[in-house]
Structure formats: structure tokens, C-alpha cells
Design an enzyme around this catalytic site. Sequence first.
Site, PDB file in Angstrom:
ATOM      1  N   ILE A 266     -11.618 -11.928   2.730  1.00  0.00           N
ATOM      2  CA  ILE A 266     -10.915 -11.550   3.977  1.00  0.00           C
ATOM      3  C   ILE A 266     -10.467 -10.096   3.883  1.00  0.00           C
ATOM      4  CG2 ILE A 266      -9.068 -12.152   5.593  1.00  0.00           C
ATOM      5  CD1 ILE A 266     -10.845 -14.566   5.007  1.00  0.00           C
ATOM      6  N   THR A 267     -10.775  -9.322   4.896  1.00  0.00           N
ATOM      7  CA  THR A 267     -10.292  -7.937   4.990  1.00  0.00           C
ATOM      8  C   THR A 267      -9.663  -7.737   6.364  1.00  0.00           C
ATOM      9  OG1 THR A 267     -11.855  -6.949   3.464  1.00  0.00           O
ATOM     10  CG2 THR A 267     -11.051  -5.531   5.181  1.00  0.00           C
TER      11      THR A 267
ATOM     12  N   THR B  80       0.837  -1.211   0.000  1.00  0.00           N
ATOM     13  CA  THR B  80       0.000   0.000   0.000  1.00  0.00           C
ATOM     14  C   THR B  80       0.869   1.258   0.000  1.00  0.00           C
ATOM     15  OG1 THR B  80      -1.580  -1.201   1.346  1.00  0.00           O
ATOM     16  CG2 THR B  80      -1.855   1.179   1.270  1.00  0.00           C
TER      17      THR B  80
ATOM     18  N   LEU C 163      -7.684 -13.043  -0.256  1.00  0.00           N
ATOM     19  CA  LEU C 163      -7.152 -11.807   0.350  1.00  0.00           C
ATOM     20  C   LEU C 163      -6.650 -10.845  -0.722  1.00  0.00           C
ATOM     21  CD1 LEU C 163      -6.332 -10.674   3.366  1.00  0.00           C
ATOM     22  CD2 LEU C 163      -4.057 -10.860   2.365  1.00  0.00           C
TER      23      LEU C 163
ATOM     24  N   CYS D  39     -19.000  -2.985  14.384  1.00  0.00           N
ATOM     25  CA  CYS D  39     -18.166  -3.061  15.591  1.00  0.00           C
ATOM     26  C   CYS D  39     -18.887  -3.792  16.714  1.00  0.00           C
ATOM     27  CB  CYS D  39     -17.783  -1.656  16.061  1.00  0.00           C
ATOM     28  SG  CYS D  39     -16.440  -0.925  15.118  1.00  0.00           S
TER      29      CYS D  39
ATOM     30  N   ARG E 173      11.172 -15.581  -4.641  1.00  0.00           N
ATOM     31  CA  ARG E 173      10.187 -15.745  -3.563  1.00  0.00           C
ATOM     32  C   ARG E 173       9.806 -17.211  -3.363  1.00  0.00           C
ATOM     33  NH1 ARG E 173       6.524 -10.195  -4.119  1.00  0.00           N
ATOM     34  NH2 ARG E 173       8.015  -8.969  -2.922  1.00  0.00           N
TER      35      ARG E 173
ATOM     36  N   HIS F 290       2.094   1.882  -3.411  1.00  0.00           N
ATOM     37  CA  HIS F 290       0.998   2.447  -4.230  1.00  0.00           C
ATOM     38  C   HIS F 290       0.864   3.953  -3.987  1.00  0.00           C
ATOM     39  CE1 HIS F 290      -1.065  -0.745  -6.347  1.00  0.00           C
ATOM     40  NE2 HIS F 290      -0.879  -1.535  -5.308  1.00  0.00           N
TER      41      HIS F 290
ATOM     42  N   CYS G 290     -15.540  -2.097  10.234  1.00  0.00           N
ATOM     43  CA  CYS G 290     -16.201  -0.939  10.861  1.00  0.00           C
ATOM     44  C   CYS G 290     -16.603   0.072   9.783  1.00  0.00           C
ATOM     45  CB  CYS G 290     -15.219  -0.296  11.838  1.00  0.00           C
ATOM     46  SG  CYS G 290     -15.672   1.364  12.354  1.00  0.00           S
TER      47      CYS G 290
ATOM     48  N   CYS H 115     -14.385   2.527  15.187  1.00  0.00           N
ATOM     49  CA  CYS H 115     -15.146   3.450  16.031  1.00  0.00           C
ATOM     50  C   CYS H 115     -15.667   2.789  17.308  1.00  0.00           C
ATOM     51  CB  CYS H 115     -16.300   4.067  15.237  1.00  0.00           C
ATOM     52  SG  CYS H 115     -17.723   2.982  14.978  1.00  0.00           S
TER      53      CYS H 115
HETATM   54  P1  NAD Z   1       2.697  -8.703  -3.148  1.00  0.00           P
HETATM   55  O1  NAD Z   1       2.314  -7.819  -4.291  1.00  0.00           O
HETATM   56  O2  NAD Z   1       4.022  -8.555  -2.523  1.00  0.00           O
HETATM   57  O3  NAD Z   1       2.580 -10.241  -3.613  1.00  0.00           O
HETATM   58  C1  NAD Z   1       1.797 -10.680  -4.674  1.00  0.00           C
HETATM   59  C2  NAD Z   1       2.542 -11.855  -5.299  1.00  0.00           C
HETATM   60  O4  NAD Z   1       1.702 -12.435  -6.298  1.00  0.00           O
HETATM   61  C3  NAD Z   1       3.849 -11.425  -5.987  1.00  0.00           C
HETATM   62  O5  NAD Z   1       4.952 -12.155  -5.468  1.00  0.00           O
HETATM   63  C4  NAD Z   1       3.585 -11.755  -7.451  1.00  0.00           C
HETATM   64  O6  NAD Z   1       4.758 -12.196  -8.144  1.00  0.00           O
HETATM   65  C5  NAD Z   1       2.537 -12.875  -7.335  1.00  0.00           C
HETATM   66  N1  NAD Z   1       1.772 -13.116  -8.559  1.00  0.00           N
HETATM   67  C6  NAD Z   1       1.458 -12.262  -9.568  1.00  0.00           C
HETATM   68  N2  NAD Z   1       0.792 -12.921 -10.545  1.00  0.00           N
HETATM   69  C7  NAD Z   1       0.674 -14.214 -10.144  1.00  0.00           C
HETATM   70  C8  NAD Z   1       0.092 -15.374 -10.713  1.00  0.00           C
HETATM   71  N3  NAD Z   1      -0.509 -15.346 -11.907  1.00  0.00           N
HETATM   72  N4  NAD Z   1       0.162 -16.539 -10.011  1.00  0.00           N
HETATM   73  C9  NAD Z   1       0.786 -16.589  -8.805  1.00  0.00           C
HETATM   74  N5  NAD Z   1       1.346 -15.528  -8.222  1.00  0.00           N
HETATM   75  C10 NAD Z   1       1.296 -14.346  -8.865  1.00  0.00           C
HETATM   76  O7  NAD Z   1       1.550  -8.566  -2.073  1.00  0.00           O
HETATM   77  P2  NAD Z   1       1.443  -8.939  -0.489  1.00  0.00           P
HETATM   78  O8  NAD Z   1       1.883  -7.778   0.318  1.00  0.00           O
HETATM   79  O9  NAD Z   1       2.042 -10.271  -0.218  1.00  0.00           O
HETATM   80  O10 NAD Z   1      -0.155  -9.018  -0.390  1.00  0.00           O
HETATM   81  C11 NAD Z   1      -0.856 -10.050  -1.050  1.00  0.00           C
HETATM   82  C12 NAD Z   1      -2.165  -9.544  -1.651  1.00  0.00           C
HETATM   83  O11 NAD Z   1      -3.069  -9.224  -0.597  1.00  0.00           O
HETATM   84  C13 NAD Z   1      -2.051  -8.263  -2.502  1.00  0.00           C
HETATM   85  O12 NAD Z   1      -2.960  -8.374  -3.594  1.00  0.00           O
HETATM   86  C14 NAD Z   1      -2.512  -7.167  -1.555  1.00  0.00           C
HETATM   87  O13 NAD Z   1      -3.054  -6.058  -2.232  1.00  0.00           O
HETATM   88  C15 NAD Z   1      -3.592  -7.900  -0.777  1.00  0.00           C
HETATM   89  N6  NAD Z   1      -3.892  -7.401   0.564  1.00  0.00           N
HETATM   90  C16 NAD Z   1      -5.189  -7.415   0.954  1.00  0.00           C
HETATM   91  C17 NAD Z   1      -5.544  -7.019   2.233  1.00  0.00           C
HETATM   92  C18 NAD Z   1      -6.960  -7.102   2.656  1.00  0.00           C
HETATM   93  O14 NAD Z   1      -7.299  -6.586   3.739  1.00  0.00           O
HETATM   94  N7  NAD Z   1      -7.815  -7.763   1.880  1.00  0.00           N
HETATM   95  C19 NAD Z   1      -4.557  -6.578   3.129  1.00  0.00           C
HETATM   96  C20 NAD Z   1      -3.230  -6.580   2.719  1.00  0.00           C
HETATM   97  C21 NAD Z   1      -2.894  -6.999   1.428  1.00  0.00           C
HETATM   98 ZN    ZN Z   2     -17.329   0.899  13.869  1.00  0.00          ZN
END
Ligand code: NAD
Ligand code: ZN
Length: 346
Positions: free
Chosen positions: A287-288, A40, A262, A99, A200, A43, A107, A93
Site C-alpha cells: 500500500i502506498t 516523515t 504499509l 494516473c 500506545r 526524519h 503517479c 500529474c
Molecule cells: P510510527 O513510527 O509512529 O509507528 C510504528 C509503530 O511500530 C511504533 O509505535 C513502534 O513502537 C511499533 N513497532 C516497532 N517495532 C515493532 C514490533 N516488533 N512489533 C510491533 N510493533 C512495533 O509510524 P506511523 O506514522 O504510525 O506509520 C506506520 C508505518 O507506515 C511507518 O513504518 C511509516 O513509515 C509507514 N508509512 C507508509 C506510508 C506509505 O505510503 N506506504 C505512508 C505513511 C506511513
Molecule cells: Zn501521473
Amino acid sequence: MKAVIKRKSAKGMEFVDAPVQKIGLRDVLIKVSIASICGTDVHIYDWSRWAQNRFKPPRIIGHEFVGTVTRIGEEVTHVQIGDRVSAESHLYCGNCYQCQNGYIEVCQNYKLLGVDHNGTFAEFLVLPEHVLWKNDPNIPDDFATIQEPFGNAVDTVLSEDISAKTVLILGAGPIGLFATGIAKASGASLIILSDPNDYRLNIGKKMGANITANPKKHDIVKLVLEATKNNGVDVVLEFSGSNQALNQGLKAITPGGRLSLLGIYERRVNIDLNKEVIFKKIRIYGITGRKVFSTWYKTSRFLSSGLVNVNPIITHQFPLKDYEKGMKLMRDGKCGKVILKVDGQA
Ligand code: NAD
Ligand code: ZN
């Protein structure tokens, strides 16, 4: 104090001298020891489409950290000066429908640390006491800082029982790698990990993956069927945010299996709901964040007991001022988790 701030609605960030913020009656002031970089943050630096829609400069960024309480507001009751803390990044909150019904992570009024509230890439940080987590003394600072994303992985892996199950993990970024260690420690009988990044995948082997596969070189669905006597896997965990990977996961899952999501997708995804979900009777979990605070207890125990050793995942550390070096490694996929030393090295 030194801090990393996003000041303008454009690409980039600045390493600046910023004032230490005042605390309210129920707030604490924390001296940050270590922060860690999440996708994030990259980004926000790159000013992606998501960041343009969501982030309002100026703001100090960062939401993962460990630090020490140095000052407390007059009405603070459960933390003391000197406590070593981390925090839930969803500043909830406590009063809304979610909550009060056990869904704090969604929340209606939450503010995100480092997005809506000044964050952790700074020598000092102000937080309301109700989001603080007191760290187990057996967890070193390097590990304590990653509890927030580790909690994402805990909730994804354990949205149902995983013991003795066969599992396909899509995406070996830091969170997919945490999930590999958690699935192993929770008794998964077979873990197949897929990522186009071989660096990785190698970390994934150290975390307990039985089979690692690069989707650029292997047919993931075929590989899963071969490894599971043509049944497919019981569980698919999606951490890539890739439409292609999601579709592979749906084909690789056994009828009656479970899919937990996720990864966040840049665009709407395209799946064959009838064929891949309804007629296969798949259970899907979105999942969030992580459960507040029940997941923090699990995270703390996985780390303090040594059940999951995240050392192979923490591949780089820099002083805070060199945060851009860490972000570059992340863009290039040449790292696991990158941590930033703040205390004494900013
Ligand atoms: P990251 O970007 O470091 O890891 C993503 C991995 O996916 C990378 O290693 C990439 O090479 C791999 N990838 C890309 N295309 C692929 C494919 N076709 N097959 C297999 N692997 C592939 O991200 P992270 O920090 O490990 O987070 C994982 C994910 O979870 C991200 O999409 C992130 O945005 C999300 N996220 C969601 C929440 C939530 O609350 N839902 C919170 C945190 C992160
Ligand atoms: Zn709340």
C-alpha cells in the site's frame, strides 16, 4: 508569514518569517488552520539516511493540514474563496500511464507536499486546485487535518473485505491506531494489536482492540494461535516497519489469508517466501498513499458519521512555533498523533 523551514543539509529546522508565495492560474492560496506532524517530518528534521537521499533544502515542510481558501487563480473552477479544504499530498500529474489507469497514488511524476513542494507548516500554502479536498462540515478541524494518514489506514485495512474476520495489527503508531478503529467499524470479529509501547497499546484498547500485546513481554505467534483455535488470523496488517514483526505476522496468518503492508523497512527484509507465502497461499498487498479520491470519500464518511472516533489518538497539540516539542514526543513514542495550531497561534 511564519513557517517551519528546512534550510540546510544537516540536522534541525528553523522557525522563520517567509514570504507568502504567488499563485498561478490554476492554484489557490490557503490559510492554514491546523497542521499535523508525520514521522516523515521527524526524519527530515533528524536528517536521516532517507532524508539525505530524498530531500533538497530549502523547503517548508509538512503535508497534513486543514485550512481555508483565501485567494484563487483566474482559471480555478471548482473551489471558492472561503472553502474549508485539506489536500492529497501526492501532487499528481494526471497525464501519465498510472494516473490514467486508476493508480494516481503511484503517479510517475508526483511531487510530495512538504518534500518537493513547500508544505503545510506555515500560515499560508499554495496548491494546485486538482489536489484539494473540500471538507465535510461535520468533521472538526482537529480531525480534518489527519485525513491524509487516516487514508493510508483505510486502504490497508480495506484492501480486501474484513467483516467478521480475525485480524492481527502490527504497530500501534498513529496509523496502526487509525486502522484499529477502521477494522472495528468495518466489522472485524477479533482484533489483536501488537506494539512494544504500552502507552500506545492503551489507546488501541479505546479504539476497539480486543487483545493488546507487547512483543517484549509476549510470544505474539503463540498468543494469536491461542486466540484463534490454532488457525491463525485471517488478516495481518503491518504498520511497524519491523522485520521481526513482519515474520511474526507471516507465522500468525492462516493459510489462504491476506497480508497488507504499509510499514516502511529501513533495510531489505528477510522472509521465507516458500514456506510462509507460496505454500500458505497468502495474498500480499503493498500500500502506498491512498486512492485519489475514492479513499478520501471513505475517510470523510468514517469521520463525519462518528463510525471512527479518533479523539483518543490525538493526544497532544501545540502552537506551530513549538513543533520541536511534538517531534520529541514522537521520537520518544510518548504520544499518539500530535497536531499544531497554526491560525492565530503561530
Ligand atoms: P510510527 O513510527 O509512529 O509507528 C510504528 C509503530 O511500530 C511504533 O509505535 C513502534 O513502537 C511499533 N513497532 C516497532 N517495532 C515493532 C514490533 N516488533 N512489533 C510491533 N510493533 C512495533 O509510524 P506511523 O506514522 O504510525 O506509520 C506506520 C508505518 O507506515 C511507518 O513504518 C511509516 O513509515 C509507514 N508509512 C507508509 C506510508 C506509505 O505510503 N506506504 C505512508 C505513511 C506511513
Ligand atoms: Zn501521473
